[in-house]
Design a protein around this motif. Structure first.
Motif, PDB file in Angstrom:
ATOM      1  N   TYR A 104      45.707  91.552  29.157  1.00 15.98           N
ATOM      2  CA  TYR A 104      44.469  91.315  29.883  1.00 15.98           C
ATOM      3  C   TYR A 104      43.302  90.915  28.981  1.00 15.98           C
ATOM      4  O   TYR A 104      42.529  90.025  29.329  1.00 15.98           O
ATOM      5  CB  TYR A 104      44.110  92.555  30.721  1.00 15.98           C
ATOM      6  N   VAL A 105      43.163  91.553  27.828  1.00 15.52           N
ATOM      7  CA  VAL A 105      42.066  91.216  26.908  1.00 15.52           C
ATOM      8  C   VAL A 105      42.235  89.782  26.403  1.00 15.52           C
ATOM      9  O   VAL A 105      41.272  88.996  26.382  1.00 15.52           O
ATOM     10  CB  VAL A 105      41.996  92.218  25.736  1.00 15.52           C
ATOM     11  N   LEU A 106      43.454  89.426  26.006  1.00  8.02           N
ATOM     12  CA  LEU A 106      43.708  88.065  25.530  1.00  8.02           C
ATOM     13  C   LEU A 106      43.498  87.044  26.643  1.00  8.02           C
ATOM     14  O   LEU A 106      43.008  85.937  26.395  1.00  8.02           O
ATOM     15  CB  LEU A 106      45.122  87.956  24.960  1.00  8.02           C
ATOM     16  N   ALA A 107      43.866  87.419  27.862  1.00  5.29           N
ATOM     17  CA  ALA A 107      43.671  86.517  28.999  1.00  5.29           C
ATOM     18  C   ALA A 107      42.188  86.213  29.194  1.00  5.29           C
ATOM     19  O   ALA A 107      41.802  85.055  29.387  1.00  5.29           O
ATOM     20  CB  ALA A 107      44.274  87.122  30.267  1.00  5.29           C
ATOM     21  N   VAL A 108      41.362  87.237  29.138  1.00  4.22           N
ATOM     22  CA  VAL A 108      39.918  87.029  29.297  1.00  4.22           C
ATOM     23  C   VAL A 108      39.395  86.103  28.203  1.00  4.22           C
ATOM     24  O   VAL A 108      38.618  85.182  28.471  1.00  4.22           O
ATOM     25  CB  VAL A 108      39.167  88.382  29.313  1.00  4.22           C
TER      26      VAL A 108
END
Length: 177
Positions: A104-108
């Motif tokens: 999720y962090v990388l996606a953002v």
């Protein structure tokens, strides 16, 4: 002296034919055949044809997402970005794949890059994906972790492949995509 590329160049014609064939296969749901054709086109791309290679890898990423092969979709999106780090559609595809993979962090971060690079007329669509990813990340980090599975399932349903031929990199209106 640099040679001028001709539309009559058999290599360029083959790339376009493989690309078009891959698109038709993807539209009909034959994703393995689409991947095969696009990979053939990628192999024919010259070193200086970075944008074309980036588009082909990004299309592969979309199809791999459709096939629920999220890790391979991440790799294809990363290859797209290695070919052309300014191709914001690749950042969007990378963000989708990372979100589906639980990163999720990388996606953002990927959606932030897409938003920063996208053209003015596509800012709203990029911003929407970024906000959705941020919302899912916030819920993951908050107290509503149980709700996240449903959010991710909804996300996956929304990013399903529509039609490769209406992909924004082909110059079609973003609203259709």
């Amino acid at each position: 002296k640099r040679e001028k590329k001709s539309k009559n160049d058999p290599r360029l014609k083959a790339i376009e034919a493989f690309d078009a064939s891959g698109t038709k296969f993807a539209e009909s749901g034959n994703f393995p055949a689409a991947l095969s054709k696009w990979n053939q086109a990628i192999q024919l791309c010259a070193e200086d044809e970075k944008r074309k290679r980036a588009v082909l890898y990004e299309q592969c990423s979309q199809v791999l997402l459709e096939m629920d092969r999220t890790f391979q979709a991440i790799l294809a999106a990363e290859n797209s970005l290695k070919s052309d780090s300014t191709f914001y559609h690749a950042y969007s595809s990378l963000g989708r794949a990372q979100l589906n993979h639980g990163e999720y962090v990388l996606a953002v971060k990927a959606f932030e890059m897409a938003f920063n690079l996208c053209e003015a007329n596509e800012k709203a669509a990029c911003k929407l994906e970024l906000e959705e990813a941020r919302s899912i990340l916030a819920r993951m980090q908050g107290k509503n972790k149980g709700k996240i599975q449903n959010d991710v399932e909804i996300w996956r349903a929304r990013v399903r492949l529509k039609e490769i031929s209406s992909h924004p990199s082909r110059g079609v209106d973003e609203k259709k995509f």
